[in-house]
Motif scaffolding. Structure first.
Motif, mmCIF file in Angstrom:
data_model
loop_
_atom_site.group_PDB
_atom_site.id
_atom_site.type_symbol
_atom_site.label_atom_id
_atom_site.label_comp_id
_atom_site.label_asym_id
_atom_site.label_seq_id
_atom_site.Cartn_x
_atom_site.Cartn_y
_atom_site.Cartn_z
ATOM 1 N N ALA A 1 -28.720 -3.925 -50.953
ATOM 2 C CA ALA A 1 -28.272 -4.028 -49.562
ATOM 3 C C ALA A 1 -28.162 -5.477 -49.106
ATOM 4 C CB ALA A 1 -29.255 -3.267 -48.657
ATOM 5 N N SER A 2 -27.438 -5.677 -48.015
ATOM 6 C CA SER A 2 -27.403 -7.032 -47.457
ATOM 7 C C SER A 2 -27.365 -6.954 -45.937
ATOM 8 C CB SER A 2 -26.261 -7.850 -48.038
ATOM 9 O OG SER A 2 -25.045 -7.181 -48.059
ATOM 10 N N GLY A 3 -26.250 -7.234 -45.285
ATOM 11 C CA GLY A 3 -26.216 -7.201 -43.824
ATOM 12 C C GLY A 3 -25.774 -8.519 -43.248
ATOM 13 N N ALA B 1 -26.708 -12.196 -44.692
ATOM 14 C CA ALA B 1 -26.495 -12.472 -46.118
ATOM 15 C C ALA B 1 -25.650 -13.720 -46.330
ATOM 16 C CB ALA B 1 -25.850 -11.271 -46.795
ATOM 17 N N VAL B 2 -24.778 -14.019 -45.387
ATOM 18 C CA VAL B 2 -23.899 -15.184 -45.547
ATOM 19 C C VAL B 2 -24.716 -16.465 -45.760
ATOM 20 C CG1 VAL B 2 -23.662 -15.427 -43.032
ATOM 21 C CG2 VAL B 2 -21.932 -16.412 -44.548
ATOM 22 N N HIS C 1 -18.827 -8.363 -42.186
ATOM 23 C CA HIS C 1 -19.642 -9.544 -42.482
ATOM 24 C C HIS C 1 -18.670 -10.553 -43.082
ATOM 25 C CE1 HIS C 1 -22.774 -6.692 -41.805
ATOM 26 N NE2 HIS C 1 -22.646 -6.091 -42.968
ATOM 27 N N ASN D 1 -16.769 -9.479 -46.702
ATOM 28 C CA ASN D 1 -17.188 -8.071 -46.731
ATOM 29 C C ASN D 1 -16.849 -7.409 -45.400
ATOM 30 O OD1 ASN D 1 -20.515 -6.536 -46.727
ATOM 31 N ND2 ASN D 1 -18.640 -5.687 -47.491
ATOM 32 N N GLU E 1 -21.926 -3.682 -50.160
ATOM 33 C CA GLU E 1 -23.339 -3.490 -49.861
ATOM 34 C C GLU E 1 -23.781 -2.042 -49.712
ATOM 35 O OE1 GLU E 1 -23.887 -5.744 -46.276
ATOM 36 O OE2 GLU E 1 -22.959 -4.226 -45.017
#
Lengths: 461, 461
Positions: free
Chosen positions: A149-151, A154-155, A372, A377, A416
């Motif tokens: 996972a990220s969200g 994450a950048v 994102h 993404n 993700e």
């Protein structure tokens, strides 16, 4: 599974777990679908182990009788990761929710897999550290690791891939292993940690995680900025990233999504393509970053930035963003969410999003876009009428075209969300012959195909 | 290998490669040891393929006749990674040194595995981008990926693990696969990229890499700062990291190492424990960082920082640092380098280094210390008399105690050098039962054990 084996397994598990095994239909159904749009497919039993050793015993019992095992965190996955396609035993990890260690000196935390995002945040409150990965729902850390996972952060801070230091895992034969070490880097052997991160429970059950903590920024500013076109907003994000400005968050919401969040959260933002931004750093760093980003945005005819510098306002802003998915669903009575995501190299992002918007309009499906965008993404939060099979097919076809568009741009079918069963049919298209390598690993570690079967890897028939 | 198979393979490879197969002893010996302290163990042949397809054919020919394959970059590995323990064919990748694409918009480069660090630097000159990983020798990028290399910049930019986006690999059956995608993140299936990064050529031959590029910093300052004790220097590094100051480099050289570089590079630094530092960022960011680090250093009784703000002086400073290994060797006539490294959680670093220094003194071995201390990683550049077996045994015992000390502190037996054969005997101690998982993967992907056999994985007999 056959009735006799089922009965034997139930008895053996009951002997091990006493009242922590449930075969009640309501509970089973609660464990059969998660946040996916697939039909509920419940397990035969749900078990609630309280230790790694218990999980090892559960797996051994299941292996002896060739019964499937599905690890379960908070049930928030969107691609059907937890469906019990072959029945079997769902291992609900909610009792394994201990914060085992917060090591401030070495900037890591060791936790059990059932610890949730909110629980982790609370435990770190006031420590001066935070964990940056937030998928927008109150998932468990075990589940987040399993889907890579990220969200929004994450950048700047990376995904679960970059933020898991080591794991404890119960393998398909019940063996307990540890991967990695507490050292920040290592060249000692195969990177098993990264093999289990993103494996969606198909190679083993994650029973402990050591995750990296980050220093809480000296200052945080958030802003909202609206644009005349989605292309202008995306190009602002692209240039910001290409200039190496270390944004903490850079999120796109299209006009449709802005309408949804205005309605849902009683806000009055302009209903046009908008970037939600967050800056982390010292005061002087922030000032520099802000000057640069404002200049880029204005070169794409952005409106003035609306700044949220105090914490309460910032939390409100990000709450509206986090609520984007329910906000989209709320706009359609009895709507069913079909969430999907792709990720492309950032230079292709504007083209990918504008082509997708055109496709959405032509398909006449309700599908607000959320991205994102700093990572290339983005999501479609498609909302369909679950009782309209024709609309469902149209939405699936839209999703398919989205994935093919992303792959043609050298991207990936999911940035993700993971594969589960929802993206299975794109795996070969994306990975080609490497699918055989993935299967070889699966067969080596889980020869009876008992660990979350039917997920991540497409059948090669 | 038996003489007949050997002859058949030679003829088949000659048909494929014409004059690009060599069985001359000098060339074979040049490919049999690298920078390791082990005895030269040459391959039977050295081949120079010029394409992925040729490598696939070479591997197929070798697989048919069950002949070992050893991928070879620049021969700079220090743990015996390239020794031909079972004879076989060394694949020298120097002809595969094309820069295939520099994609500035998406901040990546796609390169062949024989591209060297220096060549990559030159290709990126003036682009506004750089590749941060530099192991201190002119290694190839294929080799760096295979050993999960890092170096001085890893504290800020990560190791090869964090900087490889995707790979092309020829597997043990000759099949060509691609791992990952050009997207910045993905949740689509098992992370094969990270399985091959650090696999030391035991799972396949890396034939192409896509690596991340980073924006060249607006400003770079370097400094040298000396300390009364090694503990004071290390504690400065620890506090700097714990405060989240984004150092680009933070390197420790102990007093003995400072003497070595003074002699080797005709410098006149104080011969006391010293930190070499580098700061990247905008002018204002640097000023902030410097103020903070100077305050920390002075709290540990550091001397004044010696600043190198212009490029030439900075290059000279880092050249002296890069030359630390040859400088150590030069101090001992006909000395043989036995380079080793470990990595521990940063809070344990001061204790690990001071205990190691004490051990070195007691053992009476010449072993200057050099550390990427921001990562908790440090090296002993042991220099021994290769004709003194007793000294050799003492050095090996010192190395063993070093590794055990690091493992007892929850660290790893190697932070960046890899296992090769030099660290084989510590793998089970570090990984326990996870060694069986690594072997299961090895057997799944290379059932005949032909890919760089005898490296990375200890025999389980």
């Amino acid at each position: 599974m056959d009735t006799q084996a089922k009965q034997i397994v139930f008895e053996q598990l009951q002997q091990l777990l006493h009242d922590r095994i449930i075969d009640n239909e309501t509970i089973r159904n609660e464990h059969g679908v998660g946040f996916s749009y697939h039909a509920c497919t419940p397990p035969d039993y749900v078990v609630y182990p309280s230790s790694t050793e218990e999980i090892s015993e559960i797996v051994k019992i299941c292996a002896t009788h060739q019964i499937s095992i599905i690890p379960f965190g908070a049930g928030t996955s969107v691609e059907g990761h937890i469906l019990a396609l072959k029945g079997g035993v769902c291992i609900d990890l909610r009792l394994m929710n201990q914060m085992l260690e917060i090591n401030q000196a070495d900037m890591y935390a060791t936790i059990q897999p059932g610890v949730t995002r909110n629980q982790l945040d609370e435990a770190l409150q006031g420590s001066g550290f935070f964990f940056p990965i937030g998928p927008g729902v109150n998932a468990t850390l075990g589940g987040m690791a399993s889907t890579r996972a990220s969200g929004t952060n994450a950048v700047r801070y990376g995904t679960m891939k970059e933020n898991v230091l080591s794991l404890e895992v119960v393998l398909a034969n019940g063996q307990i292993i540890r991967t990695g070490s507490k050292a920040k880097k290592s060249s000692a052997g195969y990177d098993l940690t990264h093999l289990f991160v993103g494996a969606e429970g198909t190679l083993g059950v994650i029973t402990e995680l050591t995750i990296k903590l980050h220093s809480y920024p000296q200052a945080i500013y958030a802003a909202v900025c609206s644009f005349p076109t989605v292309e202008a907003a995306v190009n602002t994000a692209i240039q910001t990233i290409q200039k190496g400005i270390p944004m903490a968050k850079i999120e796109l919401l299209d006009a449709q999504m802005m309408t949804a969040i205005n309605c849902y959260s009683a806000l009055s933002y302009a209903e046009v393509p908008t970037l939600f931004l967050e800056f982390h750093g010292s005061q002087t760093e922030l000032e520099e970053q802000i000057t640069q980003v404002e200049a880029i945005a204005h070169s794409f005819d952005a409106n003035e930035f609306i700044w949220e510098k105090d914490e309460a306002a910032r939390i409100k802003l990000w709450r509206a963003r986090t609520d984007a998915a329910p906000a989209s669903v709320a706009l359609r009575k009895d709507g069913q969410l079909m969430s999907t995501d792709v990720c492309v190299p950032i230079s292709r992002l504007a083209k990918c999003i504008t082509e997708t918007q055109k496709d959405i309009q032509e398909t006449d499906i309700y599908a607000p876009i959320l991205g994102h965008v700093g990572d290339g993404n983005f999501h479609l939060t498609i909302v369909i009428d679950p009782n309209d099979p024709e609309e469902f097919e149209k939405a699936k076809a839209l999703n398919k075209r989205l994935v093919k568009r992303a792959l043609a741009m050298e991207g990936t079918c999911t940035g993700e969300h993971g594969i589960g069963i929802g993206k299975l049919s794109y795996m070969t298209l994306e990975h080609g012959k490497a699918i055989h390598t993935m299967w070889a690993i699966k067969q080596a570690l889980d020869p009876l195909n008992l660990m979350n079967p039917g997920k991540l890897l497409p059948s090669l028939d």
